[in-house]
Design a protein around this motif. Structure first.
Motif: not given
Length: 194
Positions: A83-91
């Motif tokens: 998800t977008n939240d997971e992407v941000a948390t990863f990146i």
């Protein structure tokens, strides 16, 4: 995680695992014989049973009589995406870590992250935009902190790894070269000191 199910000859369907109720998660756990944390880990690894269980239990919302054995997708018809939240948390932390490395340029860090995250994101455009924004911010530098200027009157010069003057040291200070380093309490591997 989002499970993307694309039936043969059909359009992609998105199933968000975070929308499950506890009762639904329990049904998936019993059905695929995995604990919830194993299911979540399995989604990140495209585990077929984990993905099938998520899609099946969400499909049961509109088709309550759907049995697990009746939902048998092809092995290439499902994949999981962040998800977008997971992407941000990863990146975000990886980007900060990468640009802090003096051997890497902002462009190299951005390219490395793009090569890893874009295919794993449910919204690749969001992932690219986030990387672009982080790269622009890194190139511009922090806006809320003025850069210190070295003064000839102070008698100190910036250290090679910092833009601020190096702190004074003495034989009794903790920053002296004769001070012993403290061992980390968060390291999982044991180290011996003499």
């Amino acid at each position: 995680m989002i499970v993307v199910y694309t039936p043969a000859g059909g359009e992609p369907e998105h199933y968000d695992a975070s929308t499950l109720k506890v009762s639904e998660a329990s049904i998936v756990q019993r059905t695929v014989d995995m604990k919830w944390q194993e299911i979540l880990q399995g989604l990140g690894e495209d585990d077929l049973d984990a993905m099938r269980g998520i899609v099946w239990v969400i499909k049961k919302r509109t088709t309550p009589s759907l049995r697990f054995g009746e939902f048998d997708p092809g092995v290439t018809e499902m994949t999981s995406r962040m998800t977008n939240d997971e992407v941000a948390t990863f990146i975000e932390p990886l980007f900060a870590q990468g640009v802090a490395n003096p051997e890497l340029t902002t462009e190299v860090v951005a390219d490395m992250l793009r090569s890893r995250i874009v295919d794993a994101a449910v919204d690749p455009e969001y992932a690219n935009d986030l990387i672009d924004r982080l790269a622009a911010e890194a190139e511009d530098g922090p806006k809320d902190q003025p850069q210190p200027e070295a003064s000839e009157e102070s008698g100190s010069s910036p250290s090679p790894t910092s833009s601020a003057p190096a702190p004074p040291t003495s034989g009794s200070s903790r920053t002296s070269s004769t001070s012993h380093r403290r061992s980390s309490t968060t390291s999982s591997s044991a180290t011996s000191t003499t």
